[in-house]
Design a protein around this motif. Sequence first.
Motif, short mmCIF file in Angstrom:
data_model
loop_
_atom_site.label_atom_id
_atom_site.label_comp_id
_atom_site.label_asym_id
_atom_site.label_seq_id
_atom_site.Cartn_x
_atom_site.Cartn_y
_atom_site.Cartn_z
N GLU A 65 0.83 -1.21 0.00
CA GLU A 65 0.00 0.00 0.00
C GLU A 65 0.86 1.25 0.00
O GLU A 65 0.49 2.26 -0.61
N GLY A 66 2.01 1.19 0.67
CA GLY A 66 2.91 2.34 0.67
C GLY A 66 3.44 2.65 -0.72
O GLY A 66 3.56 3.82 -1.10
N ALA A 67 3.74 1.61 -1.49
CA ALA A 67 4.21 1.81 -2.86
C ALA A 67 3.13 2.46 -3.72
O ALA A 67 3.41 3.35 -4.54
N GLU A 68 1.88 2.00 -3.57
CA GLU A 68 0.77 2.60 -4.30
C GLU A 68 0.56 4.05 -3.88
O GLU A 68 0.30 4.93 -4.72
N LEU A 69 0.66 4.29 -2.58
CA LEU A 69 0.42 5.64 -2.06
C LEU A 69 1.47 6.63 -2.60
O LEU A 69 1.13 7.77 -2.96
N ARG A 70 2.75 6.19 -2.67
CA ARG A 70 3.80 7.09 -3.16
C ARG A 70 3.58 7.49 -4.62
O ARG A 70 4.04 8.55 -5.06
N ALA A 71 2.85 6.66 -5.35
CA ALA A 71 2.56 6.97 -6.76
C ALA A 71 1.28 7.77 -6.94
O ALA A 71 0.96 8.17 -8.07
N ASP A 72 0.56 8.02 -5.87
CA ASP A 72 -0.72 8.73 -5.93
C ASP A 72 -0.46 10.24 -5.88
O ASP A 72 -0.29 10.83 -4.83
N ARG A 73 -0.45 10.88 -7.06
CA ARG A 73 -0.10 12.31 -7.13
C ARG A 73 -1.20 13.19 -6.55
O ARG A 73 -0.94 14.28 -6.06
N THR A 74 -2.44 12.72 -6.59
CA THR A 74 -3.54 13.50 -6.01
C THR A 74 -3.36 13.64 -4.50
O THR A 74 -3.51 14.73 -3.93
N LEU A 75 -3.01 12.52 -3.86
CA LEU A 75 -2.76 12.58 -2.42
C LEU A 75 -1.52 13.40 -2.10
O LEU A 75 -1.47 14.07 -1.07
N LYS A 76 -0.54 13.36 -2.98
CA LYS A 76 0.68 14.13 -2.75
C LYS A 76 0.37 15.63 -2.71
O LYS A 76 0.96 16.38 -1.93
N LEU A 77 -0.57 16.06 -3.55
CA LEU A 77 -0.97 17.46 -3.53
C LEU A 77 -1.71 17.81 -2.24
O LEU A 77 -1.59 18.91 -1.72
N LYS A 78 -2.50 16.86 -1.71
CA LYS A 78 -3.25 17.10 -0.48
C LYS A 78 -2.35 17.10 0.75
O LYS A 78 -2.69 17.69 1.77
N PHE A 79 -1.21 16.41 0.65
CA PHE A 79 -0.35 16.22 1.82
C PHE A 79 0.08 17.54 2.45
O PHE A 79 0.12 17.68 3.68
N SER A 80 0.39 18.52 1.62
CA SER A 80 0.86 19.81 2.14
C SER A 80 -0.27 20.65 2.72
O SER A 80 -0.02 21.62 3.43
N GLU A 81 -1.52 20.29 2.43
CA GLU A 81 -2.67 21.08 2.88
C GLU A 81 -3.27 20.57 4.18
O GLU A 81 -4.07 21.26 4.81
N LEU A 82 -2.91 19.36 4.58
CA LEU A 82 -3.54 18.72 5.74
C LEU A 82 -2.54 18.49 6.85
O LEU A 82 -1.33 18.40 6.62
#
Length: 492
Positions: free
Chosen positions: A394-411
Amino acid sequence: MVPSKLKRHLETKHPFHAERNLAYFKRARDLNQRQQDRLLDCVKVSEKAMEASYMLAELIAKQKKPHTIAETLILPACKIIAGVMLGPDAANELSKVPASDNTIKRRIDDMSEDIEQHLTEKLQASGRFSLQIDESTDISGAAQLLANVRYVDGDSIKETFFFCKEMASHTTGEEIFKVTDNYLKENNLCWSMCVSLCTDGAACMTGRVRGFIAKLCAEMGADHQSLILHTEVRWLSRGKVLSRFYELREELLEFSREHAVPHKDRLADESWCARLAYLADRFGHLHELNAKLQGRNENILSSTDKIRGFMGKLTLWREALEQGSMNMFPLASAAPQAASERAIYAEHLQTLKERFDRYFPRVADIEDNDWIRDPFNQESESSKEKLTMKEREEGAELRADRTLKLKFSELTLDQFWLVCASEYPTISHHAIDQLLHFPTTYLCELAFSTLVYMKNKTRSRLSVEQDLRVALSSVPPRIKKICAPRQAHVSH
């Protein structure tokens, strides 16, 4: 209008008095309607007065004031202000708000019960929580056991007051466990939901056989006799006490010449005063670290960083002392110091560093959780060993999720992992479990300060749990829900 059937009846039975009878009926009907309207207005006023009474009681509990203050100060003051600003009618309306000592106590009890019920519902919905538990003695000499809880609530992690129970006997680990276990059972909560426990490290809490933590572990059938985290040290504000003592040393010396002061000869000893200055500086730095570790929503990751930073400074200070510099200790650097004293201080700092290593043995392993802080970095060798294959996938999938990467800095960190929970449940569950840990007993210390303020010499018989819950809980009372089933009566 008069109903047609009634009009025909009046005209048929009493033809000569029909008009008079119709007029009488209209007046009776209008009078009845006005009485109903007045009664309805009274009920509405009474309902508002009840709601205002609860809000007043909540304010008194939040401000930690005696229940009598509503009747003796707040309501009279409000009536005076309303009378001057709005007129006597407004002042009279305020008289309808129930505000007696007993009424305020009942209101606080009702709100405490509602908060407790609401929090229990949240904990059951969350399915997991962490506990922070401590015990102390109140003004009456009774031992009080305090607990706070941290849990998942919607899209964030919340923490709040849990309970305060007076201990019926000695504060042994067995008794502490019994009180806590009973409270969990009464509220349909179980130990399997508890992911971590934070205590102050006292013997009754951490004893290997009879300590509270051992009893917890035994209840859960755990293989290990310790939990993931417990705080093993608390610092008092010794830095401020010693600094004040050092600053007043000349006045104290003068006072000691006329009064019997123990060890007064020390005040005239420059070497002793120089060491006092060093201790004042050293405890001042510890107090600064302690303050950084306190506060709501602190997590194990940020707290560990601060502890590691302080441990690094201990090494830096020792090296500076060996080179003859004392700039990091302002009071000591201003006092006359011999080279031999600096060597003693350096040795002392080395001993303190070793004590920190023993107090916080898991600080060095914090890199294992760097994936929680920055899930989009490549996994480290240490995290590979700590995570299961499912979590790594799941960590490998998450690192490839660019949508979540954009949210990471906002939350915030907890909000981010809770957002991930629906799509990456296994690794998110692991991350949230770590973020649920209490790093310190800060909330218990805050609650004890509130308890001491509330239960003082003039209120030594106060049953304090309900007031504490309303004063400290981050879960607000549902006042409209509390008022709804209660029949409003007109105040008199």
